[in-house]
Design a protein around this motif. Structure first.
Motif, mmCIF file in Angstrom:
data_model
loop_
_atom_site.group_PDB
_atom_site.id
_atom_site.type_symbol
_atom_site.label_atom_id
_atom_site.label_comp_id
_atom_site.label_asym_id
_atom_site.label_seq_id
_atom_site.Cartn_x
_atom_site.Cartn_y
_atom_site.Cartn_z
ATOM 1 N N ALA A 15 -68.805 4.407 42.019
ATOM 2 C CA ALA A 15 -68.096 3.550 43.296
ATOM 3 C C ALA A 15 -66.652 3.988 42.930
ATOM 4 O O ALA A 15 -66.041 4.228 44.044
ATOM 5 N N LEU A 16 -66.081 3.946 42.207
ATOM 6 C CA LEU A 16 -64.545 3.991 41.836
ATOM 7 C C LEU A 16 -64.401 5.467 42.471
ATOM 8 O O LEU A 16 -63.373 5.780 43.023
ATOM 9 N N LYS A 17 -65.184 6.540 41.844
ATOM 10 C CA LYS A 17 -64.985 7.893 42.155
ATOM 11 C C LYS A 17 -65.045 8.075 43.420
ATOM 12 O O LYS A 17 -64.336 8.752 44.288
ATOM 13 N N ASN A 18 -65.983 7.481 44.131
ATOM 14 C CA ASN A 18 -66.227 7.727 45.488
ATOM 15 C C ASN A 18 -65.117 7.004 46.273
ATOM 16 O O ASN A 18 -64.682 7.651 47.457
ATOM 17 N N SER A 19 -64.505 6.029 45.879
ATOM 18 C CA SER A 19 -63.386 5.471 46.660
ATOM 19 C C SER A 19 -62.085 6.546 46.531
ATOM 20 O O SER A 19 -61.336 6.619 47.678
ATOM 21 N N ILE A 20 -62.139 7.033 45.440
ATOM 22 C CA ILE A 20 -61.089 8.039 45.113
ATOM 23 C C ILE A 20 -61.149 9.342 45.961
ATOM 24 O O ILE A 20 -60.334 9.668 46.858
ATOM 25 N N ARG A 21 -62.230 9.670 45.901
ATOM 26 C CA ARG A 21 -62.544 11.071 46.772
ATOM 27 C C ARG A 21 -62.484 10.582 48.203
ATOM 28 O O ARG A 21 -61.681 11.424 49.094
ATOM 29 N N SER A 22 -62.746 9.372 48.794
ATOM 30 C CA SER A 22 -62.801 8.972 50.171
ATOM 31 C C SER A 22 -61.185 8.962 50.393
ATOM 32 O O SER A 22 -60.681 9.510 51.642
ATOM 33 N N GLU A 40 -50.241 9.213 43.599
ATOM 34 C CA GLU A 40 -49.579 7.995 43.087
ATOM 35 C C GLU A 40 -50.329 6.782 43.952
ATOM 36 O O GLU A 40 -50.380 5.806 43.313
ATOM 37 N N ASN A 41 -50.603 6.820 45.121
ATOM 38 C CA ASN A 41 -51.219 6.026 45.853
ATOM 39 C C ASN A 41 -52.690 5.557 45.100
ATOM 40 O O ASN A 41 -53.135 4.491 44.992
ATOM 41 N N CYS A 42 -53.545 6.659 44.602
ATOM 42 C CA CYS A 42 -54.391 6.414 44.051
ATOM 43 C C CYS A 42 -54.445 5.700 42.773
ATOM 44 O O CYS A 42 -55.372 4.877 42.583
ATOM 45 N N ARG A 43 -53.495 5.933 42.008
ATOM 46 C CA ARG A 43 -53.214 5.214 40.867
ATOM 47 C C ARG A 43 -52.963 3.755 41.226
ATOM 48 O O ARG A 43 -53.509 2.941 40.668
ATOM 49 N N GLU A 44 -52.088 3.642 42.146
ATOM 50 C CA GLU A 44 -51.662 2.192 42.451
ATOM 51 C C GLU A 44 -52.757 1.332 43.097
ATOM 52 O O GLU A 44 -53.361 0.216 42.614
ATOM 53 N N VAL A 45 -53.684 1.906 44.092
ATOM 54 C CA VAL A 45 -54.526 1.137 44.957
ATOM 55 C C VAL A 45 -55.949 1.279 44.192
ATOM 56 O O VAL A 45 -56.717 0.149 44.200
ATOM 57 N N ILE A 47 -56.827 2.928 40.663
ATOM 58 C CA ILE A 47 -57.069 3.075 39.276
ATOM 59 C C ILE A 47 -56.493 1.691 38.400
ATOM 60 O O ILE A 47 -57.165 1.362 37.696
ATOM 61 N N GLU A 48 -55.210 1.496 38.917
ATOM 62 C CA GLU A 48 -54.497 0.440 38.156
ATOM 63 C C GLU A 48 -55.302 -0.933 38.553
ATOM 64 O O GLU A 48 -55.318 -2.034 37.790
ATOM 65 N N GLU A 49 -55.828 -0.794 39.678
ATOM 66 C CA GLU A 49 -56.733 -2.306 40.231
ATOM 67 C C GLU A 49 -58.064 -2.331 39.564
ATOM 68 O O GLU A 49 -58.464 -3.649 39.667
ATOM 69 N N SER A 50 -58.567 -1.331 39.328
ATOM 70 C CA SER A 50 -60.142 -1.307 39.107
ATOM 71 C C SER A 50 -60.404 -0.754 37.675
ATOM 72 O O SER A 50 -61.726 -0.742 37.331
ATOM 73 N N CYS A 51 -59.707 0.010 37.133
ATOM 74 C CA CYS A 51 -59.942 0.737 36.028
ATOM 75 C C CYS A 51 -59.279 0.256 34.643
ATOM 76 O O CYS A 51 -58.177 -0.341 34.651
ATOM 77 N N PRO A 52 -60.155 -0.116 33.466
ATOM 78 C CA PRO A 52 -59.882 -0.509 32.195
ATOM 79 C C PRO A 52 -58.769 0.448 31.455
ATOM 80 O O PRO A 52 -58.998 1.884 31.962
ATOM 81 N N GLU A 53 -57.985 0.135 30.861
ATOM 82 C CA GLU A 53 -56.906 0.845 30.287
ATOM 83 C C GLU A 53 -57.606 2.048 29.395
ATOM 84 O O GLU A 53 -57.103 3.159 29.521
ATOM 85 N N SER A 54 -58.685 1.826 28.870
ATOM 86 C CA SER A 54 -59.574 2.821 28.105
ATOM 87 C C SER A 54 -60.317 4.162 28.866
ATOM 88 O O SER A 54 -60.252 5.103 28.388
ATOM 89 N N PHE A 59 -59.509 8.831 34.885
ATOM 90 C CA PHE A 59 -59.428 8.703 36.205
ATOM 91 C C PHE A 59 -58.408 9.236 36.771
ATOM 92 O O PHE A 59 -58.287 10.003 37.931
ATOM 93 N N ILE A 60 -57.171 9.486 36.367
ATOM 94 C CA ILE A 60 -56.133 10.211 36.638
ATOM 95 C C ILE A 60 -56.340 11.609 36.901
ATOM 96 O O ILE A 60 -55.922 12.318 37.605
ATOM 97 N N ARG A 61 -56.993 11.989 35.698
ATOM 98 C CA ARG A 61 -57.403 13.508 35.726
ATOM 99 C C ARG A 61 -58.429 13.758 36.677
ATOM 100 O O ARG A 61 -58.297 14.747 37.524
ATOM 101 N N PHE A 62 -59.197 12.947 36.887
ATOM 102 C CA PHE A 62 -60.260 13.055 37.968
ATOM 103 C C PHE A 62 -59.621 13.007 39.544
ATOM 104 O O PHE A 62 -59.991 14.167 40.425
ATOM 105 N N SER A 63 -58.651 12.083 39.647
ATOM 106 C CA SER A 63 -57.906 12.200 40.895
ATOM 107 C C SER A 63 -57.487 13.539 41.111
ATOM 108 O O SER A 63 -57.197 14.175 42.328
ATOM 109 N N ALA A 64 -56.585 14.292 40.046
ATOM 110 C CA ALA A 64 -55.922 15.486 40.235
ATOM 111 C C ALA A 64 -56.764 16.684 40.717
ATOM 112 O O ALA A 64 -56.640 17.165 41.464
ATOM 113 N N GLU A 65 -57.988 16.201 39.929
ATOM 114 C CA GLU A 65 -59.255 17.311 40.364
ATOM 115 C C GLU A 65 -59.868 17.329 41.711
ATOM 116 O O GLU A 65 -60.014 18.328 42.375
ATOM 117 N N GLU A 66 -59.920 16.074 42.062
ATOM 118 C CA GLU A 66 -60.301 15.781 43.354
ATOM 119 C C GLU A 66 -59.458 16.329 44.537
ATOM 120 O O GLU A 66 -59.924 16.780 45.560
#
Length: 224
Positions: A15-22, A40-45, A47-54, A59-66
């Motif tokens: 679900a998080l990946k789909n939100s980032i893709r969209s 940066e918006n992806c990280r703030e909106v 990744i930082e809000e929905s993703c555990p530190e681990s 997900f940052i790498r996924f965002s760049a690839e996407e």
């Protein structure tokens, strides 16, 4: 910020990946933000809000690839676009109205109230590129960006609605009926410019109503 170190389950991760893709595809199609700003918006909106530190680095790498995938997709889509798109026509409307001393603002990042408050700064920005505009400007029309990236992730066909207004020559307050008369005049000029470029305008002619157009948002050049 998401503070839990508990890993996401597969459903939440997808679900998080789909939100980032969209988000990324919508922003690429809107063509307003630089790639770094989108990430940066992806990280703030998201990744930082929905993703555990681990899992954050993953997900940052996924965002760049996407982002790279969305850029390639957008470039491929352009191959089937006509020579002149609705966005090209909208840019011509903006230029025509600027020559007529009317500010035409595409995709303001704020709500209507905040956009009106930001008009002086916007006018100064235009004046820096087109000296003398600040002294000549007599009215405005704008539509806001709100929900556009979300809509554009699903389809490039959308409708936008314009707020509009008038500036008195001396920038002093005027009676409401006088302001309404001149503001309606500005709206009619903007509607005429839109129609001249082939847009069908939806407006009942009332001061209390916005006017709108439907278009296929296919933008080759970045919004400013």
């Amino acid at each position: 910020m998401f503070n839990s170190d508990k890993a996401l389950n597969d459903e939440a991760r997808e679900a998080l990946k789909n939100s980032i893709r969209s988000m990324i595809l919508g922003e690429i199609r809107l063509s307003k933000l630089e790639p770094e700003e989108i990430l940066e918006n992806c990280r703030e909106v998201h990744i930082e809000e929905s993703c555990p530190e681990s899992e954050r680095d993953e997900f940052i790498r996924f965002s760049a690839e996407e982002l790279s995938r969305a850029q390639k997709r957008h470039a491929a889509e352009q191959a089937d676009w006509p020579e002149q798109t609705d966005c090209d026509r909208l840019d011509r409307v903006e230029a025509t109205l600027r020559d007529r001393a009317i500010l035409f603002w595409q995709a303001s990042p704020c709500c209507d109230t905040c956009s009106v408050g930001e008009l002086p700064a916007r006018i100064k920005m235009i004046d820096a590129r087109h000296p003398g505009f600040c002294d000549r400007v007599r009215g405005y029309a704008f539509f806001i960006e709100q929900n556009m990236p979300e809509s554009l992730a699903a389809t490039t066909r959308l409708s936008v609605y314009f707020a509009y207004g008038w500036f008195s020559p001396d920038r002093k307050d005027v009676p409401p009926d006088e302001y309404e008369k001149h503001a309606l005049g500005i709206a009619r000029e903007v509607c005429a410019a839109l129609r001249d470029e082939g847009f069908e305008v939806d407006w009942d002619g009332n001061f209390t109503s916005k006017f709108g157009i439907s278009l296929d948002w296919r933008r080759r050049t970045a919004l400013e």
